[in-house]
Design a protein around this motif. Structure first.
Motif, mmCIF file in Angstrom:
data_model
loop_
_atom_site.group_PDB
_atom_site.id
_atom_site.type_symbol
_atom_site.label_atom_id
_atom_site.label_comp_id
_atom_site.label_asym_id
_atom_site.label_seq_id
_atom_site.Cartn_x
_atom_site.Cartn_y
_atom_site.Cartn_z
ATOM 1 N N GLU A 141 8.697 11.476 6.682
ATOM 2 C CA GLU A 141 7.456 11.420 5.893
ATOM 3 C C GLU A 141 7.049 9.971 5.650
ATOM 4 O O GLU A 141 5.872 9.605 5.782
ATOM 5 C CB GLU A 141 7.667 12.158 4.565
ATOM 6 N N THR A 142 8.037 9.116 5.307
ATOM 7 C CA THR A 142 7.742 7.698 5.072
ATOM 8 C C THR A 142 7.291 7.026 6.366
ATOM 9 O O THR A 142 6.340 6.228 6.378
ATOM 10 C CB THR A 142 8.987 6.983 4.522
ATOM 11 N N ARG A 143 7.946 7.339 7.463
ATOM 12 C CA ARG A 143 7.573 6.756 8.754
ATOM 13 C C ARG A 143 6.128 7.094 9.090
ATOM 14 O O ARG A 143 5.341 6.230 9.503
ATOM 15 C CB ARG A 143 8.514 7.277 9.846
ATOM 16 N N SER A 144 5.763 8.364 8.921
ATOM 17 C CA SER A 144 4.405 8.802 9.222
ATOM 18 C C SER A 144 3.387 8.114 8.319
ATOM 19 O O SER A 144 2.327 7.668 8.773
ATOM 20 C CB SER A 144 4.311 10.324 9.078
ATOM 21 N N ARG A 200 0.837 -1.213 0.000
ATOM 22 C CA ARG A 200 0.000 0.000 0.000
ATOM 23 C C ARG A 200 0.865 1.255 0.000
ATOM 24 O O ARG A 200 0.528 2.246 -0.661
ATOM 25 C CB ARG A 200 -0.895 -0.015 1.241
ATOM 26 N N ALA A 201 1.988 1.225 0.733
ATOM 27 C CA ALA A 201 2.838 2.417 0.848
ATOM 28 C C ALA A 201 3.803 2.553 -0.316
ATOM 29 O O ALA A 201 4.398 3.622 -0.517
ATOM 30 C CB ALA A 201 3.611 2.381 2.164
ATOM 31 N N GLY A 202 4.003 1.475 -1.084
ATOM 32 C CA GLY A 202 4.948 1.524 -2.195
ATOM 33 C C GLY A 202 6.398 1.558 -1.747
ATOM 34 O O GLY A 202 7.240 2.170 -2.405
ATOM 35 N N VAL A 203 6.686 0.879 -0.632
ATOM 36 C CA VAL A 203 8.055 0.819 -0.129
ATOM 37 C C VAL A 203 8.384 -0.644 0.146
ATOM 38 O O VAL A 203 7.526 -1.525 0.066
ATOM 39 C CB VAL A 203 8.233 1.661 1.153
ATOM 40 N N ALA A 244 -0.666 1.437 8.545
ATOM 41 C CA ALA A 244 -0.766 0.337 9.498
ATOM 42 C C ALA A 244 -2.004 0.490 10.375
ATOM 43 O O ALA A 244 -2.730 -0.488 10.634
ATOM 44 C CB ALA A 244 0.494 0.265 10.357
ATOM 45 N N ALA A 245 -2.262 1.713 10.809
ATOM 46 C CA ALA A 245 -3.446 1.957 11.625
ATOM 47 C C ALA A 245 -4.718 1.740 10.822
ATOM 48 O O ALA A 245 -5.701 1.166 11.325
ATOM 49 C CB ALA A 245 -3.399 3.381 12.178
ATOM 50 N N GLU A 246 -4.714 2.168 9.574
ATOM 51 C CA GLU A 246 -5.890 2.011 8.709
ATOM 52 C C GLU A 246 -6.209 0.530 8.474
ATOM 53 O O GLU A 246 -7.376 0.114 8.452
ATOM 54 C CB GLU A 246 -5.644 2.709 7.371
ATOM 55 N N VAL A 262 9.270 -0.721 5.917
ATOM 56 C CA VAL A 262 8.115 -0.773 6.818
ATOM 57 C C VAL A 262 8.564 -1.176 8.220
ATOM 58 O O VAL A 262 8.134 -0.592 9.219
ATOM 59 C CB VAL A 262 7.058 -1.764 6.287
ATOM 60 N N SER A 263 9.453 -2.169 8.293
ATOM 61 C CA SER A 263 9.946 -2.612 9.595
ATOM 62 C C SER A 263 10.676 -1.490 10.311
ATOM 63 O O SER A 263 10.469 -1.267 11.513
ATOM 64 C CB SER A 263 10.882 -3.813 9.408
ATOM 65 N N PHE A 264 11.529 -0.760 9.577
ATOM 66 C CA PHE A 264 12.237 0.374 10.181
ATOM 67 C C PHE A 264 11.245 1.407 10.711
ATOM 68 O O PHE A 264 11.392 1.949 11.813
ATOM 69 C CB PHE A 264 13.170 1.032 9.158
#
Length: 363
Positions: A44-47, A23-26, A53-55, A31-33
């Motif tokens: 920005e990527t972390r946020s 979903r995030a395109g990464v 993840a919450a969604e 994602v783990s980081f």
């Protein structure tokens, strides 16, 4: 799983970090980081990853989290009390409120109404006995369920503290003097000074025949208060000074009070370890036709709304129990980020609150 009256019902699939990455395109690594707040991704990527993840309702898997060395994001608190008794003890409700406030404040929100920037959960469990409490700690630690625990009602040579030290689980003791907690810090209450304050006030009123209806004999604060009364009796020249231990139930307090008020020479004052015991004692005094405070003064080591609403209202030692829980939680969270053992910290000060249940004894 099937419904006998309809088509098969399927359980929704649990979201994975692969779903978040897609979903995030990464990458999954990114994602783990992001989810573990490690360097290597932009703010920005972390946020964005955390929002996705919450969604998706993603929750970390405890086994994978343990293998990765990531934190559980929770602290534990076990109450070793009869479940039915907990509903009558306002102390624990206030203490848990303070613990939750400390956890909320740790995320940067709470007091000013703002939302926390992170969340530390509370794992709360009621244990039936000491063995079950110890086993809970083992399971929580081996399963990576909590990062540390708050421990209440310390005992002499406490097996819980020995276990926590042996397995390396961080802990903070609530209410214990720093010299008795081994390798863990405490938020401590000076029970000896508190007892001397209350006993000294009652002695100043003219009382010379004391009784103390206490909690469980194995608890450190029970032993300290009992020893404080014995020492006070010696130094002040009291006529009588007796301690009766109970299981903290209203029924046990009633039995102890009946015994004391049936003595040929009964005490002129009874001090109870908490408000539940004291209110039960008031009821027995009324039942036996003993006037409070005319014939008997009654006081409690704990204050509560209940202590203020009964008639006569109870003389007590008052402390901010919510603040006690919050201070202990903050110390535990600080300990989790410190490689060294932190120093113990004092709890909120106790103050004497004089109400209508105490008066000079009749001559």
């Amino acid at each position: 799983m099937t419904d006998p009256g309809g088509p098969p019902v399927t359980q929704p699939r649990r979201a994975t970090i692969g779903d978040i990455a897609a979903r995030a395109g990464v990458s999954i690594g990114a994602v783990s980081f992001a989810l573990n707040d490690r360097p290597g991704v932009s703010a920005e990527t972390r946020s964005r990853v955390k929002a996705i993840a919450a969604e998706l309702g993603w929750r970390p898997h405890s086994a994978a989290r343990a293998l990765s060395g990531a934190r559980a994001g929770a602290v534990g608190f076990v109450l070793n009390r009869p479940a039915r008794a907990l509903g009558t003890e306002s102390f624990f409700g206030d203490l848990i409120s303070g613990i939750q406030l400390g956890l909320t404040s740790a995320g940067g929100g709470g007091r000013d109404g703002s939302a926390p920037t992170s969340h530390v959960a509370l794992n709360l469990l009621v244990a039936r006995d000491l063995d079950e409490e110890v086993e809970v700690y083992r399971e929580w630690w081996s399963g990576h369920r909590v990062d540390g625990v708050l421990v209440i009602d310390p005992r002499e040579d406490d097996p819980r503290l020995r276990l926590l030290e042996a397995i390396g689980m961080p802990f903070v003791v609530i209410g214990s003097h720093p010299s008795t907690t081994g390798t863990g810090p405490s938020v401590w209450i000076d029970d000896v000074a508190a007892a001397d304050t209350l006993f000294g006030y009652l002695h100043a009123l003219g009382h010379r025949r004391f009784a103390h209806v206490a909690g469980r004999a194995e608890f450190e604060h029970t032993a300290l208060r009992q020893a404080a009364l014995a020492e006070f009796a010696r130094s002040a020249g009291l006529e009588t000074a007796e301690t009766i231990t109970t299981d903290y139930s209203a029924a046990a307090a009633a039995d102890a009070t009946r015994r004391l008020l049936s003595l040929p020479v009964r005490p002129s004052v009874i001090v109870y370890d908490n408000d539940v015991l004291a209110v039960s004692g008031l009821g027995v005094a009324a039942e036996m036709g003993v006037d409070v405070p005319g014939d008997l003064s009654v006081a409690s080591f704990d204050d509560s709304v209940m202590a203020q609403l009964v008639r006569p209202a109870l003389t007590t030692l008052t402390r901010d129990t919510v603040e006690l829980g919050e201070r202990a939680t903050r110390l535990l969270l600080d300990q989790l980020t410190s490689p060294e053992r932190l120093a113990s910290r004092p709890g909120p000060a106790l103050t004497l609150t004089v109400r209508a249940s105490t008066a000079p004894p009749r001559r």
